[in-house]
Design an enzyme around this catalytic site. Sequence first.
Site, PDB file in Angstrom:
ATOM      1  N   SER A   1      50.119  20.104  30.173  1.00 32.91           N
ATOM      2  CA  SER A   1      49.177  19.202  30.665  1.00 32.91           C
ATOM      3  C   SER A   1      48.033  20.043  30.604  1.00 32.91           C
ATOM      4  CB  SER A   1      49.311  18.843  32.213  1.00 32.91           C
ATOM      5  OG  SER A   1      48.164  18.360  32.891  1.00 32.91           O
TER       6      SER A   1
ATOM      7  N   TYR B   1      51.856  22.118  40.546  1.00 39.19           N
ATOM      8  CA  TYR B   1      51.895  21.561  39.094  1.00 39.19           C
ATOM      9  C   TYR B   1      51.141  22.340  38.053  1.00 39.19           C
ATOM     10  CZ  TYR B   1      51.146  17.697  35.898  1.00 39.19           C
ATOM     11  OH  TYR B   1      51.287  16.879  34.998  1.00 39.19           O
TER      12      TYR B   1
HETATM   13  N1  LIG Z   1      50.157  10.976  33.433  1.00 38.98           N
HETATM   14  C1  LIG Z   1      49.276  11.914  33.182  1.00 38.98           C
HETATM   15  O1  LIG Z   1      48.089  11.784  33.535  1.00 38.98           O
HETATM   16  C2  LIG Z   1      49.814  13.076  32.734  1.00 38.98           C
HETATM   17  C3  LIG Z   1      49.052  13.950  32.195  1.00 38.98           C
HETATM   18  C4  LIG Z   1      49.294  15.350  31.750  1.00 38.98           C
HETATM   19  C5  LIG Z   1      50.709  15.560  31.624  1.00 38.98           C
HETATM   20  N2  LIG Z   1      51.562  14.681  32.041  1.00 38.98           N
HETATM   21  C6  LIG Z   1      53.111  14.962  31.928  1.00 38.98           C
HETATM   22  O2  LIG Z   1      53.608  14.075  31.225  1.00 38.98           O
HETATM   23  C7  LIG Z   1      54.958  13.756  31.590  1.00 38.98           C
HETATM   24  C8  LIG Z   1      55.428  12.319  31.863  1.00 38.98           C
HETATM   25  O3  LIG Z   1      54.612  12.281  32.880  1.00 38.98           O
HETATM   26  P1  LIG Z   1      54.361  10.571  33.229  1.00 38.98           P
HETATM   27  O4  LIG Z   1      52.947  10.333  33.638  1.00 38.98           O
HETATM   28  O5  LIG Z   1      54.741   9.532  32.307  1.00 38.98           O
HETATM   29  O6  LIG Z   1      55.135  10.279  34.715  1.00 38.98           O
HETATM   30  P2  LIG Z   1      56.039   9.154  35.099  1.00 38.98           P
HETATM   31  O7  LIG Z   1      55.825   7.925  34.534  1.00 38.98           O
HETATM   32  O8  LIG Z   1      56.263   9.333  36.475  1.00 38.98           O
HETATM   33  O9  LIG Z   1      57.416   9.693  34.368  1.00 38.98           O
HETATM   34  C9  LIG Z   1      58.126  10.725  34.539  1.00 38.98           C
HETATM   35  C10 LIG Z   1      59.361  10.782  33.849  1.00 38.98           C
HETATM   36  O10 LIG Z   1      60.146  11.982  34.377  1.00 38.98           O
HETATM   37  C11 LIG Z   1      61.369  11.778  34.668  1.00 38.98           C
HETATM   38  N3  LIG Z   1      62.108  12.700  35.641  1.00 38.98           N
HETATM   39  C12 LIG Z   1      61.480  13.105  36.707  1.00 38.98           C
HETATM   40  N4  LIG Z   1      62.195  14.052  37.399  1.00 38.98           N
HETATM   41  C13 LIG Z   1      63.471  14.179  36.322  1.00 38.98           C
HETATM   42  C14 LIG Z   1      64.588  14.735  36.647  1.00 38.98           C
HETATM   43  N5  LIG Z   1      65.013  15.570  37.533  1.00 38.98           N
HETATM   44  N6  LIG Z   1      65.339  14.586  35.690  1.00 38.98           N
HETATM   45  C15 LIG Z   1      65.485  13.700  34.587  1.00 38.98           C
HETATM   46  N7  LIG Z   1      64.144  13.095  34.312  1.00 38.98           N
HETATM   47  C16 LIG Z   1      63.305  13.189  35.309  1.00 38.98           C
HETATM   48  C17 LIG Z   1      61.117  10.352  35.191  1.00 38.98           C
HETATM   49  O11 LIG Z   1      62.608   9.704  35.071  1.00 38.98           O
HETATM   50  P3  LIG Z   1      63.493   9.302  36.223  1.00 38.98           P
HETATM   51  O12 LIG Z   1      62.717   9.074  37.718  1.00 38.98           O
HETATM   52  O13 LIG Z   1      64.175   8.022  35.866  1.00 38.98           O
HETATM   53  O14 LIG Z   1      64.446  10.635  36.423  1.00 38.98           O
HETATM   54  C18 LIG Z   1      60.357   9.600  34.498  1.00 38.98           C
HETATM   55  O15 LIG Z   1      61.099   9.197  33.379  1.00 38.98           O
HETATM   56  C19 LIG Z   1      55.265  14.894  32.814  1.00 38.98           C
HETATM   57  O16 LIG Z   1      55.796  16.112  32.277  1.00 38.98           O
HETATM   58  C20 LIG Z   1      53.813  15.041  33.375  1.00 38.98           C
HETATM   59  O17 LIG Z   1      53.561  16.242  33.916  1.00 38.98           O
HETATM   60  C21 LIG Z   1      51.155  13.332  32.535  1.00 38.98           C
END
Ligand SMILES: NC(=O)c1ccc[n+]([C@@H]2O[C@H](COP(=O)([O-])OP(=O)(O)OC[C@H]3O[C@@H](n4cnc5c(N)ncnc54)[C@H](OP(=O)(O)O)[C@@H]3O)[C@@H](O)[C@H]2O)c1
Length: 252
Positions: free
Chosen positions: A137, A150
Amino acid sequence: MSTHRVVWITGASSGIGAALAREMADHGWQVAASGRDRARLASVCEHLPAAIHAFPLDVTDRAANRSVVAAIESRLGPIDLAVFNAGVGSAFSVDRFDAEDVFSRMQINYGGAVNGIDAVLASMRSRRAGHIALTASVAGFRGMPGAAPYCASKAAMIALAESLRPDLAARGIDISVITPGFVATPLTAKNRFPMPFIIEPDEAARRIRRGLAARRFEITFPRRLSYMLKVLQRLPYAAYFPLIQRIAGRNS
Ligand SMILES: NC(=O)c1ccc[n+]([C@@H]2O[C@H](COP(=O)([O-])OP(=O)(O)OC[C@H]3O[C@@H](n4cnc5c(N)ncnc54)[C@H](OP(=O)(O)O)[C@@H]3O)[C@@H](O)[C@H]2O)c1
């Protein structure tokens, strides 16, 4: 066995990972989609059932990562690309500092990627081919107030990718680090502060796919936010702390 390229995506049951699973399937990849929530994974697979396959997984379980890789390779063939994207969010208060909470986020965000690399590397090394991508990120560029666990987990992922790059390149394996700004997903839906230049998950997935196709080391977007944070990254502490405290104060 399939002649298609195979991508394994963790965190594919929601948000960016789900959008990337659909995007890669639409571009001819066989997609192994992992997450813990089987129902949400199943609905992602419905987008293109012949191309997206559910492999439920808790990324913190090292043995399960290895079993999932074995299952993917036996069903779909060798993994060409692994995107370690599973992650949990940023809400944090120093008044409730709790080592358990800090370590548990580190274990999912950073530890999950480490477990994934551990599981895919032997096969990639033996083939002298493969591509690993870590979803970090822009929050990993610099420590920011209100997001210590984070930021620490994402900074660790960036450092891991930088350190591994020369070692992996010598073995014929590529590594990329993905550093998105704000993307509208369940993770950011909880945020109560302004999220400049926020984009939709489908747009994020398009940018990630293009960056991966070009085998770029750093895939960062949206550019405007990323470059602003890269400027902050280069500021000396004497300038950075007063500025970030002013910004944080405005948003609290
Ligand atoms: N959204 C943003 O603005 C943003 C910005 C920068 C980086 N990111 C990064 O992008 C990635 C995806 O985030 P998102 O925004 O798409 O969030 P999200 O919609 O909450 O998705 C998170 C994903 O991670 C999975 N997950 C969480 N804990 C897990 C575990 N213990 N084992 C396996 N899977 C797990 C969840 O699946 P289950 O709950 O089904 O396990 C879900 O599929 C993350 O690494 C986040 O830090 C996001």
